[in-house]
Design a protein around this motif. Structure first.
Motif, PDB file in Angstrom:
ATOM      1  N   ASN A 143      37.802  35.010  46.914  1.00 14.17           N
ATOM      2  CA  ASN A 143      37.862  34.091  45.779  1.00 14.17           C
ATOM      3  C   ASN A 143      36.830  32.990  45.963  1.00 14.17           C
ATOM      4  OD1 ASN A 143      39.918  35.277  44.247  1.00 14.17           O
ATOM      5  ND2 ASN A 143      41.521  34.311  45.468  1.00 14.17           N
ATOM      6  N   SER A 184      45.890  30.633  46.745  1.00 16.74           N
ATOM      7  CA  SER A 184      46.062  31.279  48.044  1.00 16.74           C
ATOM      8  C   SER A 184      45.045  30.829  49.086  1.00 16.74           C
ATOM      9  CB  SER A 184      45.972  32.784  47.862  1.00 16.74           C
ATOM     10  OG  SER A 184      44.794  33.107  47.174  1.00 16.74           O
ATOM     11  N   THR A 195      43.281  32.244  38.681  1.00 18.38           N
ATOM     12  CA  THR A 195      44.312  32.605  37.698  1.00 18.38           C
ATOM     13  C   THR A 195      45.661  32.054  38.127  1.00 18.38           C
ATOM     14  OG1 THR A 195      44.410  34.740  38.841  1.00 18.38           O
ATOM     15  CG2 THR A 195      43.202  34.658  36.766  1.00 18.38           C
ATOM     16  N   ASP A 227      36.092  40.473  39.912  1.00 16.26           N
ATOM     17  CA  ASP A 227      37.364  40.076  39.323  1.00 16.26           C
ATOM     18  C   ASP A 227      37.050  39.120  38.186  1.00 16.26           C
ATOM     19  OD1 ASP A 227      39.881  39.086  38.735  1.00 16.26           O
ATOM     20  OD2 ASP A 227      40.451  38.715  40.815  1.00 16.26           O
ATOM     21  N   ASN A 236      37.301  44.609  37.818  1.00 17.01           N
ATOM     22  CA  ASN A 236      38.725  44.307  37.945  1.00 17.01           C
ATOM     23  C   ASN A 236      39.048  43.220  36.922  1.00 17.01           C
ATOM     24  OD1 ASN A 236      41.347  43.701  38.798  1.00 17.01           O
ATOM     25  ND2 ASN A 236      40.645  42.413  40.499  1.00 17.01           N
ATOM     26  N   VAL A 275      41.859  41.242  35.043  1.00 19.91           N
ATOM     27  CA  VAL A 275      43.298  40.938  35.060  1.00 19.91           C
ATOM     28  C   VAL A 275      43.898  40.925  33.657  1.00 19.91           C
ATOM     29  CG1 VAL A 275      43.207  39.648  37.248  1.00 19.91           C
ATOM     30  CG2 VAL A 275      43.050  38.405  35.062  1.00 19.91           C
ATOM     31  N   MET A 304      44.786  45.325  34.550  1.00 18.88           N
ATOM     32  CA  MET A 304      46.057  44.742  34.996  1.00 18.88           C
ATOM     33  C   MET A 304      46.926  44.403  33.791  1.00 18.88           C
ATOM     34  SD  MET A 304      46.614  41.418  37.415  1.00 18.88           S
ATOM     35  CE  MET A 304      47.070  40.409  36.023  1.00 18.88           C
ATOM     36  N   ASP A 364      47.395  48.252  37.100  1.00 22.20           N
ATOM     37  CA  ASP A 364      47.950  47.266  38.025  1.00 22.20           C
ATOM     38  C   ASP A 364      49.105  46.547  37.324  1.00 22.20           C
ATOM     39  OD1 ASP A 364      48.366  44.773  39.408  1.00 22.20           O
ATOM     40  OD2 ASP A 364      46.347  44.885  40.246  1.00 22.20           O
ATOM     41  N   PHE A 373      51.940  37.530  37.125  1.00 20.44           N
ATOM     42  CA  PHE A 373      51.309  37.198  35.845  1.00 20.44           C
ATOM     43  C   PHE A 373      52.327  37.398  34.728  1.00 20.44           C
ATOM     44  CE2 PHE A 373      47.745  37.929  38.582  1.00 20.44           C
ATOM     45  CZ  PHE A 373      46.679  37.195  38.068  1.00 20.44           C
ATOM     46  N   GLY A 398      48.711  43.863  43.756  1.00 24.23           N
ATOM     47  CA  GLY A 398      48.333  42.613  44.430  1.00 24.23           C
ATOM     48  C   GLY A 398      49.548  41.720  44.626  1.00 24.23           C
ATOM     49  N   LYS A 419      51.689  35.812  47.140  1.00 21.44           N
ATOM     50  CA  LYS A 419      52.231  35.329  45.868  1.00 21.44           C
ATOM     51  C   LYS A 419      53.598  34.679  46.043  1.00 21.44           C
ATOM     52  CE  LYS A 419      49.189  37.782  42.867  1.00 21.44           C
ATOM     53  NZ  LYS A 419      48.909  38.912  41.993  1.00 21.44           N
ATOM     54  N   ARG A 442      45.660  44.988  47.075  1.00 22.54           N
ATOM     55  CA  ARG A 442      44.732  43.849  47.008  1.00 22.54           C
ATOM     56  C   ARG A 442      45.273  42.768  47.938  1.00 22.54           C
ATOM     57  NH1 ARG A 442      44.062  39.114  44.323  1.00 22.54           N
ATOM     58  NH2 ARG A 442      41.968  38.572  43.637  1.00 22.54           N
ATOM     59  N   HIS A 475      44.602  39.557  51.147  1.00 24.95           N
ATOM     60  CA  HIS A 475      43.719  38.544  51.733  1.00 24.95           C
ATOM     61  C   HIS A 475      43.446  38.832  53.202  1.00 24.95           C
ATOM     62  CE1 HIS A 475      45.491  36.650  48.174  1.00 24.95           C
ATOM     63  NE2 HIS A 475      44.373  35.963  48.101  1.00 24.95           N
TER      64      HIS A 475
END
Ligand code: PMM
Length: 267
Positions: A5, A12, A45, A78, A97, A99, A122, A169, A174, A201, A205, A245, A247
């Motif tokens: 990111n 995150s 996001t 993304d 990608n 979202v 997604m 996804d 979301f 992903g 979260k 997905r 980190h």
């Protein structure tokens, strides 16, 4: 899929890799840890986030994509914007990608059809600043997400996107409240039945933070959610999910290696 990111405000890893050089170094480290794909994003996001200008998003992601694709990594961008996806594909990305699954920018599906790239679509209902107002699913979250993804698949097909380009996804977090994420994960087979590979992903979260809340009820902070994410990743891989997905690529790779060793031939 390892997350890079390039944003000052992601929940995150907010700000840590904002600088271009730091983002590139982070991407290279994830690549060395065994990421099959590096996912480069320039728009946060996180719930409540406001959108960057398109110029700002381009300035964040393009130099990072150029460097990481140049280093031999498979790169996804993304983004919800066709203009950013176009520039990213020119810079060496090979996967888009989105979202929003094509809902945020009417030009996105035509671009993906014309370029023939892999497209992660997604489940999405609204931009980050208002998605918390869209968590009602009349027939339950699993049916709702499945039906809305099926509508996106129909729109993709109408735009000329081939089925082989599409990855779906569920969009954890979301327009989903805590328990709805678990319901979706438990009902994932309903999405698999749509016939496309699935990317999930869950990494860092808030529904994981809630699961791991301490005795005082406070959610476990972002940095303490990795073991739970890794465990979930193995369970999802066992259920045939195409991509995770994450980190922390090394933690997930290690966990998958354990699973494979347990399943494989003993010598
Ligand atoms: N989650 C975030 C951003 N991009 N893309 C896909 N395909 N699936 C996701 O679940 C997803 C995504 C938000 O998380 P981050 O801030 O940790 O990147």
């Amino acid at each position: 899929m390892g997350v890079v990111n390039v944003t000052p405000d992601s929940f995150s890893d907010g700000g840590r890799f904002h600088e271009t050089d730091a983002a590139i170094a982070h991407g290279l480290a994830l690549h060395a840890d065994g990421a099959d794909i590096l996912d480069i994003g320039g728009e946060s996001t996180r719930p409540g986030a406001t959108r960057p200008l398109v110029e700002e998003e381009l300035a964040r992601v393009i130099p990072v994509i150029t460097a990481l694709a140049g280093a031999g990594a498979v790169v996804s961008v993304d983004t919800m914007r066709a203009a950013v996806a176009t520039a990213a594909l020119e810079a060496g990305a090979t996967i888009v990608n989105d979202v929003s699954g094509g809902l945020a920018d009417p030009a996105m599906l035509d671009l993906v059809a014309a370029r023939g790239t892999t497209y992660v679509a997604m489940h999405w209902r609204a931009h980050a600043d208002e998605m918390r107002d869209f968590t009602t699913y009349d027939d339950g979250v699993v049916t709702g997400v499945r039906d809305e993804l099926a509508q996106r698949v129909a729109a993709m097909s109408a735009a000329g996107i081939e089925p082989g380009q599409v990855v779906l996804d569920p969009g954890l977090g979301f327009a989903k409240q805590g328990a709805q994420n678990w319901r979706l994960l438990k009902g994932l087979h309903a999405l698999t039945d749509l016939g496309f590979p699935l990317l999930v992903g869950a990494s860092r979260k808030s529904f994981l933070g809630t699961l791991l809340a301490g005795p005082d009820g406070a959610a476990r902070p972002v940095d303490g959610r990795e073991a739970a994410n890794t465990a979930l990743g193995v369970l999802l891989a066992q259920r045939g999910v195409w991509g995770l997905r994450v980190h922390d690529v090394r933690a997930t790779r290690d966990a998958l290696a354990v699973w494979q060793a347990m399943e494989g031939e003993t010598t």
